[in-house]
Design a protein around this motif. Structure first.
Motif, mmCIF file in Angstrom:
data_model
loop_
_atom_site.group_PDB
_atom_site.id
_atom_site.type_symbol
_atom_site.label_atom_id
_atom_site.label_comp_id
_atom_site.label_asym_id
_atom_site.label_seq_id
_atom_site.Cartn_x
_atom_site.Cartn_y
_atom_site.Cartn_z
ATOM 1 N N ILE A 13 42.508 -13.527 33.805
ATOM 2 C CA ILE A 13 43.940 -13.261 33.982
ATOM 3 C C ILE A 13 44.413 -14.279 35.008
ATOM 4 O O ILE A 13 44.062 -14.207 36.184
ATOM 5 C CB ILE A 13 44.171 -11.815 34.464
ATOM 6 C CG1 ILE A 13 43.587 -10.836 33.433
ATOM 7 C CG2 ILE A 13 45.672 -11.547 34.687
ATOM 8 C CD1 ILE A 13 43.538 -9.395 33.903
ATOM 9 N N GLY A 15 47.278 -16.864 36.827
ATOM 10 C CA GLY A 15 48.656 -17.236 37.094
ATOM 11 C C GLY A 15 49.256 -16.564 38.311
ATOM 12 O O GLY A 15 48.579 -15.859 39.069
ATOM 13 N N ARG A 16 50.538 -16.811 38.469
ATOM 14 C CA ARG A 16 51.289 -16.276 39.597
ATOM 15 C C ARG A 16 51.355 -14.767 39.548
ATOM 16 O O ARG A 16 51.660 -14.199 38.492
ATOM 17 C CB ARG A 16 52.747 -16.744 39.526
ATOM 18 C CG ARG A 16 52.986 -18.149 39.928
ATOM 19 C CD ARG A 16 54.488 -18.418 39.822
ATOM 20 N NE ARG A 16 54.761 -19.822 39.593
ATOM 21 C CZ ARG A 16 54.916 -20.715 40.574
ATOM 22 N NH1 ARG A 16 54.823 -20.344 41.837
ATOM 23 N NH2 ARG A 16 55.157 -21.981 40.292
ATOM 24 N N GLN A 18 49.462 -12.107 39.620
ATOM 25 C CA GLN A 18 48.711 -11.358 38.608
ATOM 26 C C GLN A 18 47.803 -10.281 39.223
ATOM 27 O O GLN A 18 47.191 -9.513 38.505
ATOM 28 C CB GLN A 18 47.853 -12.318 37.772
ATOM 29 C CG GLN A 18 48.667 -13.342 36.989
ATOM 30 C CD GLN A 18 49.545 -12.693 35.945
ATOM 31 O OE1 GLN A 18 49.072 -12.105 34.986
ATOM 32 N NE2 GLN A 18 50.851 -12.721 36.172
ATOM 33 N N LYS A 21 47.612 -6.602 38.220
ATOM 34 C CA LYS A 21 47.046 -6.189 36.925
ATOM 35 C C LYS A 21 45.684 -5.506 37.048
ATOM 36 O O LYS A 21 45.178 -4.951 36.065
ATOM 37 C CB LYS A 21 46.947 -7.382 35.982
ATOM 38 C CG LYS A 21 48.309 -7.866 35.530
ATOM 39 C CD LYS A 21 48.246 -8.663 34.248
ATOM 40 C CE LYS A 21 49.646 -9.043 33.779
ATOM 41 N NZ LYS A 21 49.627 -10.227 32.897
#
Lengths: 386, 386
Positions: A13, A15-16, A18, A21
């Protein structure tokens, strides 16, 4: 191309923003142990993001896993995992924390008496206690592979372990995390990832054209982003390429179907065990002398690397191969990484003999892509690195 | 770089004489359906290798899945799967057979009344009937992804489906299988894989340096091995790079973190549905006019591709980008693949209008990396391809 098997089930996962999550990736109702290192995550906001994402889970924290994850400290965590009946671990850290958690994953379900046997007897792990990771330091690729290296201070040993049961279930990679990493560690990360690629590439040509080009792609990308990362870790695009390159450098892909070397790591680990030198810096110390010592065996591939990665056009195979080693050394220097052992310790005399003896004692099978390097060869390489 | 999630759990077993490994990858005691295409596997020895490896399993065979896997034929297989309570499917074939088996994997556990709804309503599959594959034709990458394209003759439709439940459990890739593939299909495979990369790459620069270089690596490798594969499919090293490139071209990796286009496939599928033209050849027909029509939006990336993949050095961005399209077209021609629709059918007049109308009828959302291409634009691209 050699026959191979490849499987890598880790969910990335990337990216910015994240980290939140985590909550949907950990099984509902799991009792979670959150593991981390020396506490830098408390200063840079990652600790808060993670604990917020873990709201609703029962969480036991275990901090203080050191660089070069230490067996005796991990045994403390293991005792708690068993006593508290932990279902799931979350590693929040760099390669050291993640590797430590991999050891715990294996040890938690290990049926032998002494968990050190997993390392000493190279016992592969087919099922481990499940875990995820939040990567805070790009370097080792541990977030998307099934290997780990564990250190035991009392015996000055640093040994590897692994197995298909030790892939993280998920890994969260947010390039924003590198903004708070000291320059020294950023340089280490670039050097570590770069050397991982070299170990899987710098052998001899085997017509594995695609694997060669993938390996070259990672090195070209690291060279391209290195000055930007060192200059400004908040440069998101550079950070993203840095982190994804580190992951791809050691997630198994580029080593499939090709011979691999790994001598630099085997020798480097000894330097860390003896002197406590940063892992990446031991690699930078060994790389140039290893390639110079094994020049004839590796010169075809060194020349290919020189041409494609460094754009060296002039000269015959020997000249380009030689210049490629110099370019590599200069790249490490550009990151303020010294490539001579004597820059790290004034106790370097006798190191070659010491390492030679250790390797002899360990039931030597030979190092390198041909498994032909003898302890005496290693001693010569180490001496060349003084 | 865009945020992304990546997970690909398929186990790849790659190399010489690996088909026998089926036996250890299928769960013990499973009742297996073995599915294949028109029967070429009976002529080239693969059928024998597979049935020998399946000794000890209860096996139901289902042959006759056609190129562009046909819904009505798959429904027959579905009926048998349910009647015979099949536990595991083994696809032995190329992309068509594997895609057909993916549809069956989804349909076997689908709770709706009409399995076509999976395609018509874009229902994602999170759990499917498990299956493995033995790849016999490199091209589509279906052996390591979770997508499929299914054709329905009665309505002249060709639609996509997918979901994380549709990854093969394992795929066996033995480069020796290509020795018996007709040249026409080898050329199709190279073209298909090359265009898969283009669809994920030829958009606009986004500082996804590593993804760009990986994409370029696959295209460079395909260009390098194409003449060897076409000249002698028994050239094992060329075949191995060909097969691994096809797999890597569409296993999800290179599309992560970047914008993707996929207009060429969307338009090409219509040409197959209308005229029965080989999938790969429809792509070669659309690629040049698509890039010429969208030249201004794509010229920066076309120029990067021209420089890095084709070694074009002379001229400004426009000139290099233009030459890069010509190089691509010449590459397809070198494989004896025509790039004009009129080379495949003399009924081409009116095709643009027909496709424009179909796209309009389907609740159009726009094609391409900006989702801005309108049906009228598609009509112009198709007209340019006559």
């Amino acid at each position: 191309m050699l026959n191979f098997e490849f499987q890598n089930p880790t969910k990335i996962i990337f990216g910015r923003d994240q980290i939140s999550k985590i909550a949907t990736e950990i099984p509902q109702g799991a009792k979670v142990m959150m593991l981390y290192g020396g506490g830098s995550i408390k200063a840079n906001g990652i600790y808060e993001q993670v604990t917020k994402a873990l709201e609703g889970f029962e969480v036991v924290e275990f901090g203080g896993i050191p660089a070069n994850p230490e067996y005796d400290i991990l045994l403390e965590a293991l005792r708690i995992i068993k006593a508290e009946k932990i279902d799931f671990m979350l590693a929040v850290g760099g390669g050291s924390v993640i590797d430590g958690v991999k050891f715990l994953s294996a040890a938690a379900l290990f049926e032998g008496a002494e968990p050190w046997d997993i390392l000493k007897n190279s016992i592969r792990t087919f099922r481990g206690l499940p875990f995820g990771t939040v990567l805070t330091i790009p370097a080792t690729g541990s977030e998307m592979n099934s290997g780990a290296v564990i250190t035991r201070k009392t015996t000055q040993e640093k040994l590897s372990m692994g197995g298909p049961g030790l892939f993280p279930i998920f890994s969260i990679i947010d390039p924003q995390v590198i903004t708070s990493i000291p320059k020294r560690q950023l340089a280490n990360g670039i050097t570590d990832a770069f050397t991982h690629v070299l170990e899987q590439y710098m052998t001899y040509p085997t017509q594995a054209f695609l694997q060669d080009r993938f390996a070259e792609s990672i090195m070209q990308t690291l060279i391209e982003i290195a000055p930007r990362v060192m200059d400004n870790p908040a440069d998101y695009e550079a950070a993203a390429n840095f982190m994804w390159s580190c992951t791809m450098a050691l997630n198994g892909l580029i080593q499939k179907g090709v011979p691999t070397d790994w001598s630099v790591h085997a020798i480097g680990h000894e330097l860390t065990a003896l002197f406590g030198i940063d892992h990446a810096r031991t690699l930078a110390v060994i790389v140039p002398s290893h390639y110079r010592f094994n020049f004839d065996a590796k010169k075809e591939k060194l020349a290919q690397y020189g041409k494609r990665v460094w754009g060296l056009a002039e000269g015959d195979t020997d000249a380009v191969a030689k210049a490629a080693i110099e370019k590599t050394e200069a790249f490490f220097h550009s990151l303020e990484i010294d490539t001579a052992l004597s820059a790290y310790t004034d106790q370097f005399e006798g190191t070659a003999e010491k390492i030679e003896q250790r390797f002899q004692e360990r039931g030597w099978l030979g190092l390198g892509e041909h498994k032909k390097l003898a302890p005496a060869d290693v001693a010569k390489i180490v001496t060349m690195s003084y």
